[in-house]
Design a protein around this motif. Structure first.
Motif, short mmCIF file in Angstrom:
data_model
loop_
_atom_site.label_atom_id
_atom_site.label_comp_id
_atom_site.label_asym_id
_atom_site.label_seq_id
_atom_site.Cartn_x
_atom_site.Cartn_y
_atom_site.Cartn_z
N MET A 146 0.84 -1.20 0.00
CA MET A 146 0.00 0.00 0.00
C MET A 146 0.88 1.24 0.00
O MET A 146 1.74 1.40 0.85
CB MET A 146 -0.90 0.02 1.24
N GLN A 147 0.65 2.12 -0.97
CA GLN A 147 1.38 3.37 -0.98
C GLN A 147 0.65 4.39 -0.10
O GLN A 147 -0.58 4.49 -0.11
CB GLN A 147 1.55 3.92 -2.39
N ILE A 148 1.42 5.15 0.67
CA ILE A 148 0.87 6.20 1.52
C ILE A 148 1.36 7.53 0.97
O ILE A 148 2.56 7.80 0.93
CB ILE A 148 1.30 6.02 2.98
N VAL A 149 0.42 8.35 0.51
CA VAL A 149 0.75 9.61 -0.15
C VAL A 149 0.04 10.75 0.56
O VAL A 149 -1.19 10.74 0.69
CB VAL A 149 0.35 9.58 -1.64
N ASP A 150 0.79 11.71 1.02
CA ASP A 150 0.24 12.87 1.71
C ASP A 150 -0.26 13.89 0.69
O ASP A 150 0.50 14.34 -0.17
CB ASP A 150 1.33 13.51 2.59
N ALA A 151 -1.52 14.26 0.80
CA ALA A 151 -2.13 15.14 -0.20
C ALA A 151 -1.69 16.60 -0.08
O ALA A 151 -1.92 17.38 -1.01
CB ALA A 151 -3.65 15.07 -0.09
N GLN A 152 -1.04 16.98 1.04
CA GLN A 152 -0.60 18.38 1.14
C GLN A 152 0.49 18.57 2.17
O GLN A 152 0.32 18.23 3.35
CB GLN A 152 -1.76 19.31 1.50
N ILE A 153 1.61 19.12 1.71
CA ILE A 153 2.63 19.64 2.61
C ILE A 153 3.15 20.95 2.03
O ILE A 153 2.92 21.26 0.85
CB ILE A 153 3.81 18.67 2.82
N HIS A 154 3.83 21.73 2.86
CA HIS A 154 4.50 22.95 2.41
C HIS A 154 6.00 22.79 2.65
O HIS A 154 6.42 22.24 3.67
CB HIS A 154 4.02 24.18 3.19
N LEU A 155 6.79 23.29 1.71
CA LEU A 155 8.23 23.42 1.89
C LEU A 155 8.61 24.88 1.70
O LEU A 155 8.04 25.55 0.84
CB LEU A 155 8.99 22.57 0.86
N TRP A 156 9.55 25.36 2.50
CA TRP A 156 10.02 26.73 2.32
C TRP A 156 11.45 26.84 2.80
O TRP A 156 11.94 26.01 3.55
CB TRP A 156 9.11 27.73 3.02
N GLY A 157 12.13 27.87 2.35
CA GLY A 157 13.55 28.03 2.68
C GLY A 157 13.93 29.38 3.22
O GLY A 157 15.09 29.60 3.59
N ALA A 158 12.96 30.31 3.31
CA ALA A 158 13.28 31.65 3.80
C ALA A 158 12.04 32.30 4.38
O ALA A 158 10.97 32.26 3.77
CB ALA A 158 13.84 32.52 2.67
N GLY A 159 12.18 32.88 5.54
CA GLY A 159 11.09 33.64 6.13
C GLY A 159 10.17 32.80 7.00
O GLY A 159 10.02 31.59 6.78
N LEU A 160 9.58 33.45 7.99
CA LEU A 160 8.63 32.77 8.86
C LEU A 160 7.27 32.67 8.18
O LEU A 160 6.85 33.58 7.46
CB LEU A 160 8.49 33.53 10.18
N PRO A 161 6.55 31.59 8.38
CA PRO A 161 5.21 31.45 7.80
C PRO A 161 4.28 32.58 8.23
O PRO A 161 4.21 32.91 9.43
CB PRO A 161 4.73 30.10 8.34
N SER A 162 3.59 33.16 7.27
CA SER A 162 2.62 34.21 7.60
C SER A 162 1.41 33.63 8.30
O SER A 162 0.74 34.32 9.06
CB SER A 162 2.20 34.93 6.32
#
Length: 275
Positions: A1-17
């Motif tokens: 069974m494959q487990i696939v996450d439907a949503q993530i965020h990646l970022w490299g600069a700055g704090l999340p608004s």
């Protein structure tokens, strides 16, 4: 069974608004892969966040460096001329479709008054799926789905406001009648992402299980997609997985394969190479 996450965020600069996300200046593909491996998550769909102007570049780099681990739901400017010119070549380099937040004006008004009618028609014609965070627009999205039966719409975060609300449990789910009413349209699906973030209860978040079961019963396993939005979850990736695999008594064993990964890959056209 494959487990696939439907949503993530990646970022490299700055704090999340969005203050509900972990307030760190970066969350990279390498960090995500380590946590995914610990939790047994095989793949994840990146939604580049607006607070990092280089998040698109990071997403494409993640797809390149980790083939078949990542794909992308991106966005195009809601300028009709720019949009139409770029949409024809949109689905490449790991890009699966489009994602927009429609919680505030003017975007919310544009959905209601028909300003974005060209968007739905263009995406339908190009066979590009759209994912929307649009709690206040669920009724009108039903009308749009009916007018455009070839347009695959996905409603984000159980139809709620994700990390933009402080309401928890039952108070965060008052929109459920409007969400469940969309199940009659076969071209509408739901991302069951971020459920723990709506709860003030401890794991396994029993109140949220009730609403997840309602979505499962209405939409079925082919149109319900597991996921986390992990950087704003009050629990680990492992617990987010176990919440569905071990604690979701409502989830038919035969349907787990669909909800946990197969259905989202089918819906968004992610042809992962599993070998």
């Amino acid at each position: 069974m494959q487990i696939v996450d439907a949503q993530i965020h990646l970022w490299g600069a700055g704090l999340p608004s969005n203050q509900s996300h972990i307030q760190v200046t970066s969350f990279t593909a390498d960090q995500a892969i380590r946590l995914m491996d610990e939790a047994g998550v095989d793949g994840a769909v990146i939604h580049p966040p607006s607070w990092d102007p280089n998040s698109d570049t990071l997403a494409f780099s993640a797809v390149k460096n980790y083939p078949n681990k990542f794909a992308i739901m991106g966005s195009l400017p809601l300028d009709e001329h720019i949009f139409r010119n770029r949409l024809t070549t949109w689905k490449k380099d790991g890009m699966l479709g489009l994602r927009y937040t429609i919680l505030n004006d003017p975007e919310r008004k544009w959905v209601a008054n028909g300003t974005l009618d060209w968007l739905w028609a263009s995406a339908e014609e190009a066979n590009v799926p759209i994912s929307l965070l649009a709690t206040d627009s669920l009724v009108v999205l039903g009308k749009i789905a009916e007018r455009h039966p070839g347009l695959r719409l996905t409603i984000d975060h159980l139809g709620g406001r994700g990390g933009t609300t402080l309401l928890k449990d039952d108070e965060a789910m008052v929109h459920m009648p409007e969400l469940l009413a969309l199940a009659k349209f076969p071209n509408v699906a739901v991302k069951a992402t971020g459920a723990p973030g709506y709860s003030k209860e401890p794991y396994p978040f029993p109140t949220m299980q009730k609403y997840l079961e309602q979505i499962y019963d209405a939409f079925g396993p082919e149109r319900m997609f597991w996921g986390t939005d992990i950087t704003k979850m009050p629990c680990s990736w492992t617990e987010c997985v176990k919440m569905f695999l071990e604690e979701a008594k409502w989830l038919n064993t035969a349907d787990r394969r669909l909800v946990m990964g197969d259905a989202i890959c089918n819906w968004w056209g992610w042809e992962r190479d599993l070998f």
